[in-house]
Design an enzyme around this catalytic site. Structure first.
Site: not given
Ligand code: CAA
Length: 418
Positions: A364-365
């Site tokens: 989850e990140g």
């Molecule tokens: N809430 C609402 N909108 C959001 C947001 C949030 N928390 N975070 C970003 N956004 C929006 C931004 O406002 C932006 O909007 P616009 O396009 O309108 O400008 C858009 O999303 C893109 O945002 P960023 O430019 O910040 O995105 P980024 O590419 O830089 O990525 C990141 C940000 C925080 C690194 C994100 O990619 C992330 O959280 N990565 C980790 C993913 C993750 O947690 N994966 C795990 C999946 S689940 C798992 O592990 C398996 C399981 O089954 C348990």
């Protein structure tokens, strides 16, 4: 500090504790060995009316908050980290529907998850898209009134056990993360296959699978909401609500490991006394207990902030996830240390806690991503600080001239001679 919880959360915590002691602890080691899904625990949770509590009442749930979810996950994880995530991942899978689904979609999918009749999973990550979730490649193309999905998902927790999957696919690859859409795929849909099961270090009773989509056709009505391109935000908002659950899993694991370590060190005799009677051991245990309590309170306050709809949900969720999971890793590692050689073998339950804890720093990140989220939030907050800290700073003070130490005279000088 149970009294600090609101009555509903206290009630959920007590009921989850009961299930954990009666139905989870006795089978935890066996489930870890066999990798069997904890179906008996799902039944116990259903009997205790604890499945799907976070789902709104109008869709069969109990409208419980993130705090309530956290206390249940914490108690389950105290007995088994795998069971904790097997439960919590249903929240991760259903939040996208709660947050982004239409009324009809919520009525269609949520009641079965609320009752525990069906399990649900969350399909975001791919082989080449983990931390950079926006770079996913799974494609969904509209063909008549159906979406045709092609691609592969990785790290799908609950993969083999779920009946409903929230899958993120690109409906407009030219729009990057703004072209991602959330689509629900049900088990048994032609072209959808649950693939390889990962052989994991910890949380071994939970099936984590690859998912494959080959010309998989689902009705257009399975697109969550009524508009394409809202998937990335939907996934991020989901993670903001689900990450405290991972943090609660970490707190439960750390607490469980501490309790085993306290029992072991108070019973184990060396040099004619209990190991716990040595101050060096007490200090370790004191640090473990203190860091767990700090993590717990951060998880609870983050959950309460999210439940209250405060701004800054992403930051609080990331803070509690990073802090609690780092605490869990440290505490479970120290607990193994306190067991000495016995901690390193499977005759004792403690090494499982350390294996289970590791994933909380990753999924989850990854914690590096949590720090990035916190850092970005603070960078935004920093822009508001210049108006608040309205003090003119011309320049930093010049460094003071180096002064010679005065020679000691009188009583001080006498003292220094002795
Ligand atoms: N809430 C609402 N909108 C959001 C947001 C949030 N928390 N975070 C970003 N956004 C929006 C931004 O406002 C932006 O909007 P616009 O396009 O309108 O400008 C858009 O999303 C893109 O945002 P960023 O430019 O910040 O995105 P980024 O590419 O830089 O990525 C990141 C940000 C925080 C690194 C994100 O990619 C992330 O959280 N990565 C980790 C993913 C993750 O947690 N994966 C795990 C999946 S689940 C798992 O592990 C398996 C399981 O089954 C348990």
């Amino acid at each position: 500090m149970k009294e600090l919880l609101p009555p509903e959360a206290r009630d959920y915590k007590e009921r989850a504790h009961e299930v954990a002691e009666q139905a989870v602890r006795p089978v935890a080691a066996e489930l870890d060995r066999t990798r069997e899904y904890p179906w008996s625990v799902v039944k116990a949770l259903r009997d205790a009316d604890l499945m799907g509590i976070w789902i709104p009442e109008e869709y069969g749930g109990q409208s419980a908050g993130v705090l309530d979810l956290c206390v249940v996950v914490e108690e389950l994880s105290r007995a088994c980290g795998g069971v904790g995530v097997a439960y919590a991942v249903n929240a991760l899978g259903s939040f996208p529907i709660i947050l982004g689904g239409t009324e009809e979609q919520k009525q269609r999918w949520l009641p079965a998850v609320a009752s525990g009749e069906k399990l649900i999973a969350f399909g975001l990550s791919e082989m080449a898209s983990g931390s950079d979730a926006g770079s996913l490649r799974t494609r969904a193309e509209l063909d008549g009134d159906e979406y045709v999905i092609n691609g592969d998902k990785k790290w799908n927790t609950n993969g083999g056990a779920a009946s409903i999957y929230t899958v993120y696919a690109s409906t407009r690859p030219d729009r990057g993360s703004r072209g991602i859409s959330p689509i629900v795929v049900e088990k048994g849909t032609p072209g959808f296959e649950v693939g390889k099961r990962e052989d994991l270090m910890g949380i071994r009773c939970v099936p984590v699978h690859e998912l494959h989509f080959r010309d998989c056709r689902v009705p257009q009505g399975n697109l969550l909401g009524d508009q394409e391109g809202r998937g990335f935000k939907n996934a991020m908002m989901t993670l903001d609500r689900a990450r405290p659950g991972v943090a609660a899993q970490a707190v439960g694991l750390a607490q469980g490991a501490l309790e085993w370590a306290m029992r072991y060190t108070s019973e184990r005799q060396q040099f004619g006394q209990s190991v716990m009677s040595f101050q060096a051991i007490q200090f370790m245990i004191a640090d473990m207990a203190t860091s767990i309590e700090a993590a717990r309170q951060l998880v609870y306050s983050a959950a309460r902030a999210i439940d209250a709809g405060e701004s800054g949900a992403s930051k609080y969720a990331a803070m509690c996830k990073v802090f609690a999971s780092d605490v869990a890793m440290k505490v479970t590692t120290d607990a193994v240390q306190l067991f000495g050689g016995y901690g390193y073998c499977r005759d004792y339950p403690i090494e499982k806690y350390m294996r289970d804890a590791k994933i909380t720093q990753i999924y989850e990140g990854a914690n590096q991503i949590q720090r990035l989220v916190i850092g970005r939030a603070l960078t935004k907050e920093a822009t508001g600080l210049s108006s608040m800290l309205d003090v003119k700073v011309e320049h930093f003070p010049e460094p003071a001239e180096e002064k010679q130490e005065p020679a000691l005279t009188g009583a001080g000088a006498e003292g220094s001679k002795s």
